[in-house]
Design a protein around this motif. Structure first.
Motif, mmCIF file in Angstrom:
data_model
loop_
_atom_site.group_PDB
_atom_site.id
_atom_site.type_symbol
_atom_site.label_atom_id
_atom_site.label_comp_id
_atom_site.label_asym_id
_atom_site.label_seq_id
_atom_site.Cartn_x
_atom_site.Cartn_y
_atom_site.Cartn_z
ATOM 1 N N VAL A 138 -59.658 30.581 -5.499
ATOM 2 C CA VAL A 138 -60.139 31.285 -4.304
ATOM 3 C C VAL A 138 -59.077 32.285 -3.872
ATOM 4 O O VAL A 138 -57.923 31.908 -3.650
ATOM 5 C CB VAL A 138 -60.401 30.300 -3.142
ATOM 6 C CG1 VAL A 138 -61.052 31.017 -1.973
ATOM 7 C CG2 VAL A 138 -61.251 29.127 -3.588
ATOM 8 N N PHE A 139 -59.476 33.525 -3.760
ATOM 9 C CA PHE A 139 -58.536 34.546 -3.283
ATOM 10 C C PHE A 139 -58.589 34.569 -1.761
ATOM 11 O O PHE A 139 -59.654 34.750 -1.171
ATOM 12 C CB PHE A 139 -58.897 35.926 -3.859
ATOM 13 C CG PHE A 139 -58.019 37.020 -3.337
ATOM 14 C CD1 PHE A 139 -56.700 37.101 -3.736
ATOM 15 C CD2 PHE A 139 -58.499 37.962 -2.427
ATOM 16 C CE1 PHE A 139 -55.861 38.101 -3.245
ATOM 17 C CE2 PHE A 139 -57.669 38.964 -1.930
ATOM 18 C CZ PHE A 139 -56.345 39.029 -2.342
ATOM 19 N N LEU A 140 -57.436 34.359 -1.143
ATOM 20 C CA LEU A 140 -57.362 34.389 0.322
ATOM 21 C C LEU A 140 -56.659 35.687 0.720
ATOM 22 O O LEU A 140 -55.452 35.837 0.519
ATOM 23 C CB LEU A 140 -56.587 33.171 0.827
ATOM 24 C CG LEU A 140 -57.243 31.813 0.491
ATOM 25 C CD1 LEU A 140 -56.346 30.659 0.914
ATOM 26 C CD2 LEU A 140 -58.610 31.685 1.154
ATOM 27 N N PRO A 141 -57.408 36.651 1.230
ATOM 28 C CA PRO A 141 -56.816 37.972 1.472
ATOM 29 C C PRO A 141 -55.846 37.996 2.646
ATOM 30 O O PRO A 141 -55.866 37.115 3.503
ATOM 31 C CB PRO A 141 -58.033 38.857 1.765
ATOM 32 C CG PRO A 141 -59.155 37.947 2.039
ATOM 33 C CD PRO A 141 -58.827 36.576 1.560
ATOM 34 N N GLY A 142 -55.014 39.028 2.663
ATOM 35 C CA GLY A 142 -54.168 39.302 3.824
ATOM 36 C C GLY A 142 -52.867 38.529 3.812
ATOM 37 O O GLY A 142 -52.860 37.344 4.146
ATOM 38 N N SER A 143 -51.745 39.184 3.481
ATOM 39 C CA SER A 143 -50.483 38.438 3.389
ATOM 40 C C SER A 143 -50.025 37.969 4.769
ATOM 41 O O SER A 143 -49.243 37.053 4.886
ATOM 42 C CB SER A 143 -49.417 39.280 2.707
ATOM 43 O OG SER A 143 -49.437 40.552 3.277
#
Ligand code: NOJ
Length: 904
Positions: A728-733
């Motif tokens: 799962v790609f979790l955006p936003g650093s």
């Protein structure tokens, strides 16, 4: 069923069509059969020039003449600056020998425009501007091209490669009567053959086309409906995206063949800008896309310094009508959605029940069957709201009737469901059995409500009932007549808990070309079907909605599901993606298909859960329920030839996983309903591609398997068999994310490997948000509303969070007509969680209570939390789990629509 054919499916198995005598894929055209497209492609030598001296500014816009250098054919170019950031460019013939079709009823009104003014004139170019002057439209004379400039940057160029091609109407070479069947017309100017079908063109060649360059954009989306990726593909050397509404049973995936509905809206996105191109034309349309590094257009730019590289070249071709192109300048995704909704309307606010789970099958056999399926849901403690009846509930496929043997007491059956606060949906297709003994048929025939053939006689085609006629929904007179048929006195056996499903409304004509209506059929006003084909289902949907609203005296919100749709169908209700197949590929493709709809305004959409055709294995069925529960319209449906698949038929593990998925959907309905309120009022899609929320995160631009539900939840349904983990790609650093089932916190800006079991539904809440749920669900949405609320507050790294909750009675128009709604904002800031009113004009009094609040990411609790409300100041019961950084506040008993403050 007789004459069943087998077609190869994507997964290598075979798919048997339900259409009698079906030729399979062969029945559809491919690009080389589409002669107007070929003609447009062949016409390179055209050179259009703008006569700048004809420029006239009117109160509402500007107009000028454009002519073709050789033929001297003259066109009228009109330009408008529509309020709120949209440029409209229309091209029609200057003096047509007869009017060309102009799309009606799609725009919600005449768009309000700003006054244009001339910014400057130079040799061969004129620049127009409006308002404070940040935008310009620049028209170059020779060759003609038009640039839209925003803050000194050219965003779009029309006709950069000189693809404008406008077939002006001509008198026929000789009377039609002398066009013989065997006559050659290889260009398809006045007639064309496809298989056994002959299309005689009353207006001759009438196609229109133009190209556009979208500067700096290399990611383009939209143009539903296609079973393809969310990001549109480069079509160079392959098939264009076809917009032509067709009944494609078991459609193949990763294809650009037209499916059941069309929205000619393309959305281009880059990190700092989103742009929409809306092509308002309802005839067959083909769109070619080319992603490229910038090459200077043949015409040469007028604003050279600001050209960006790379770009996307788009070419639109339609069979008839006019060029009417809206450029939605954004610049944010939300602004593009809003600009589009201001033109074509906002999503209808659905009645709450329709956001619950729907149980459908072709067909439930009889009243007993309906009652036993209904009881099955109660027995297995699975909530659901609606049971559906397909075509076999009618007396030999005559809609508005009941098979008297199978459904002798439809009212009692509905009352039975009503006692449990549940609803019934019945099918109502646009084809009318040609049965001279049926009063409905002859009333429609005698009232001239049917579409005619090219000779002016009523058109006959075949569909489920056999020989049938097709209501002409393009006529407002016919729409009103049809709408009146839903009144309780006319529609015997119907009650206020019966709602409607419009199927086969592309329209599907089993013995028609490409299984649809011949293009030379004639509608009211003398318009050929060719002109408005893509609007047919839209108009039926509109008429049915009118019928349901009228039968309630204008008080109740309708629910109508339609298979076919067009731009603006969002005003009517829901649509679904038609006859999919019970394989993993179809589950997977449902996500980009629904997201494409979502960004083009059609927010209330779903795919048949479990797959319409063939039998899903239990694992697929569970995964499909889990995915469907996180999509806007949630309906299990299956074809006649499939095995029964009510959720409890596959053993306890499946029953329990499906129950859990459906229950989770119900708990979350306050959030979904709020999202639909936002769609209804501000055009934000309830489900969104990740880039809508994270416009600068380029990794998200090509993602097909994950999406946002509102701005708070990220969903990544499992769509592969036998997996033990998903990525799962979790955006936003700088974002925090919380696993909804465990509360575990993750930092954004990377890919998470999440272990999964059959029960796992990957869903994450974004830090900084508040999500409302009910604490229990009962057996349907009416019972759901008896349960108190709980809020999940997920803290952002700064320790703050915000969210909204919309409330109303869930079924009537009182929210609109009497302002009976309540909109609440929950804000957590500096250790204070406050509930305040977000819309003072709302006067809905809810007796709902807030029972608990869960705060995710809370690292410490220094003191006893307290609450201030109308009842005074009291302490709050709490549990704190320091390891999980989770604080739970319980037994709150606060009025959900009242002001209060919790101090943590
Ligand atoms: C085709 C529809 O797509 C399907 O959902 C329905 O069950 C059949 N028609 C029969 O009405």
């Amino acid at each position: 069923m007789a004459d069943i054919v087998k077609e190869k499916s994507v997964s290598g198995g075979s798919v048997e069509s339900v259409v009698p005598g079906d030729e399979g894929e062969e029945k559809f055209k491919s690009t080389h059969h589409i002669l107007f497209y070929k003609r447009q492609r062949a016409k390179h030598g055209l050179r259009y020039c703008a006569s700048l001296d004809t420029l006239a500014l009117t109160e509402r816009g500007a107009s000028l003449e454009v002519f073709e250098a050789k033929s001297k054919e003259r066109l009228l170019l009109q330009i408008w600056a529509v309020q709120n950031g949209t440029v409209r460019v229309a091209i029609d013939e200057l003096q047509p020998i007869k009017p060309r079709y102009k799309v009606v009823d799609v725009l919600v009104g005449e768009p309000r425009c700003e006054q244009l003014r001339i910014e400057w004139r130079r040799a061969g170019c004129v620049s127009l501007t409006w308002g404070p002057g940040q935008h310009q439209v620049r028209v170059s004379a020779s060759p003609f091209c038009l640039e839209v400039v925003c803050e000194e940057e050219v965003i779009v160029t029309l006709n950069p490669k000189g693809r404008l091609c406008f077939e002006t109407l001509q008198d026929p070479p000789r009377p039609y009567s002398s066009l013989h069947e065997d006559e050659e017309d290889p260009l398809g100017l006045w007639q064309e053959n496809f298989k056994q079908f002959r299309d005689i063109k009353a207006n001759g060649p009438s196609s229109v086309g133009i190209d556009l360059s979208l500067h700096g954009f290399t990611n383009v989306y939209g143009l539903p409906e296609h079973a393809d990726s969310l990001r549109l593909k480069d079509t160079s050397g392959s098939e264009p995206y076809r917009l032509y509404n067709l009944d494609v049973f078991g459609y193949k995936i990763n294809r650009r063949l037209g499916l059941y509905g069309s929205v000619p809206l393309l959305v281009a996105h880059k990190p700092d800008r989103t742009l929409g191109v809306f092509w308002l034309n309802a005839s067959e349309t083909l769109v070619d896309l080319q992603y490229s590094n910038h090459e200077e257009g043949d015409n040469g730019p007028t604003v050279k310094w600001s050209r960006l590289s790379p770009e996307t070249n788009v070419s639109w071709v339609s069979e008839s009508g006019q060029i009417d192109c809206f450029l939605l300048l954004g610049p944010s995704p939300a602004q593009v959605f809003s600009q589009y909704a201001q033109l074509t309307g906002y999503q209808a606010l659905p009645p709450l029940f329709s956001l619950g789970y729907h149980q459908c099958r072709w067909s439930y056999d009889d009243e007993e069957d309906v009652k036993s399926v209904d009881a099955g849901f109660d027995l297995h403690a699975i909530p659901y709201d609606v049971i559906w009846l397909d075509i076999d509930h009618t007396e030999r496929k005559r809609y508005f009737t009941w098979d008297s043997k199978l459904f002798p007491n439809p009212i009692d059956m509905q009352l039975h469901l009503q006692r449990k606060k549940r609803k019934l949906v019945v099918i109502n297709d646009p084809h009318i059995k040609a049965d001279p003994h049926w009063p409905f048929f002859f009333a429609a025939r005698d009232g001239h409500h049917f579409v005619n053939d090219r000779d002016g006689n009523v058109y006959y085609g075949t569909c489920w009932p056999g020989n049938s006629c097709y209501l002409d929904f393009s006529s407002s007179r016919t729409r009103s007549w049809y709408a009146s048929q839903f009144s309780f006195d006319k529609y015997k056996g119907s009650t206020e808990s019966l709602f409607v499903w419009n199927d086969m409304n592309e329209p599907s004509v089993f013995n028609g070309p490409e299984q649809t209506m011949p293009k030379d059929a004639v509608h009211c006003g003398g318009w050929e079907h060719r002109d408005l084909h893509n609007l047919y289902g839209f108009f039926q949907h509109m008429a049915t909605v009118e019928g349901l609203i009228t039968r309630s005296g204008g008080l109740e919100r309708p629910f109508v599901l339609s298979r076919s749709f067009f731009a603006g169908s969002q005003r009517m209700g829901a649509i679904w993606t038609g006859d999919n197949i019970a394989t993993w590929e179809y589950l997977k493709i449902s996500i980009p298909m629904l997201l494409s709809l979502s960004i083009t305004g059609i927010h209330f959409s779903g795919a048949d859960v479990g797959g319409f055709w063939q039998d899903p294995d239990p694992e697929l069925l569970v995964r499909w329920y889990q995915a469907g529960a996180l999509q806007p319209f949630f309906r299990g449906h299956s074809a006649k030839q499939t095995k029964r698949r009510e959720p409890w038929l596959f053993g306890d593990t499946v029953t329990s996983a499906v129950r859990s998925a459906i229950q989770q959907r119900y708990y979350l309905l306050p959030y979904w309903y709020t999202l639909f309120h936002l769609a209804h009022t501000s055009a934000l899609p309830p489900t969104r591609p990740l880039w809508v929320e994270f416009p600068k995160e380029t990794e998200t631009f090509i993602m097909d398997n994950q999406y946002m539900i509102g701005s708070a939840l990220l969903a990544c349904p499992v769509t592969d068999p036998g997996v033990t983990e998903v990525k799962v790609f979790l955006p936003g650093s700088d974002e925090l994310w919380y696993n909804v089932s465990s509360g575990e916190q993750h930092r954004g800006g990377g890919t998470l490997t999440l272990p999964v079991t059959l029960e796992t539904v990957p869903l994450f809440q974004r830090g900084g948000t508040v999500v409302s749920r009910r604490t229990g669900c009962g057996s349907c949405t009416a019972e759901l509303q008896l349960h108190p609320f709980t809020l999940t507050v997920a803290l952002a790294s700064e320790g703050n969070a915000e969210g909204m909750l919309y409330l109303d009675d869930g079924h009537s128009f009182n929210y609109r007509d009497k302002k009976q709604f309540s909109l609440r904002t929950f804000t957590l800031w500096s250790g204070r969680l406050t509930s305040s009113c977000a819309a003072e004009e709302g006067n809905f009094i809810s007796d709902g209570k807030l029972e608990s609040v869960v705060i995710l990411g809370q690292k410490k609790v220094n003191k006893q939390p307290t609450v201030n409300s109308a009842a005074g100041k009291t302490t709050v019961k709490f549990q704190f789990e320091p390891e999980q950084a989770m604080l739970k506040l319980t037994d709150l008993n606060l009025g959900i629509h009242t002001d209060w403050e919790i101090i943590i």
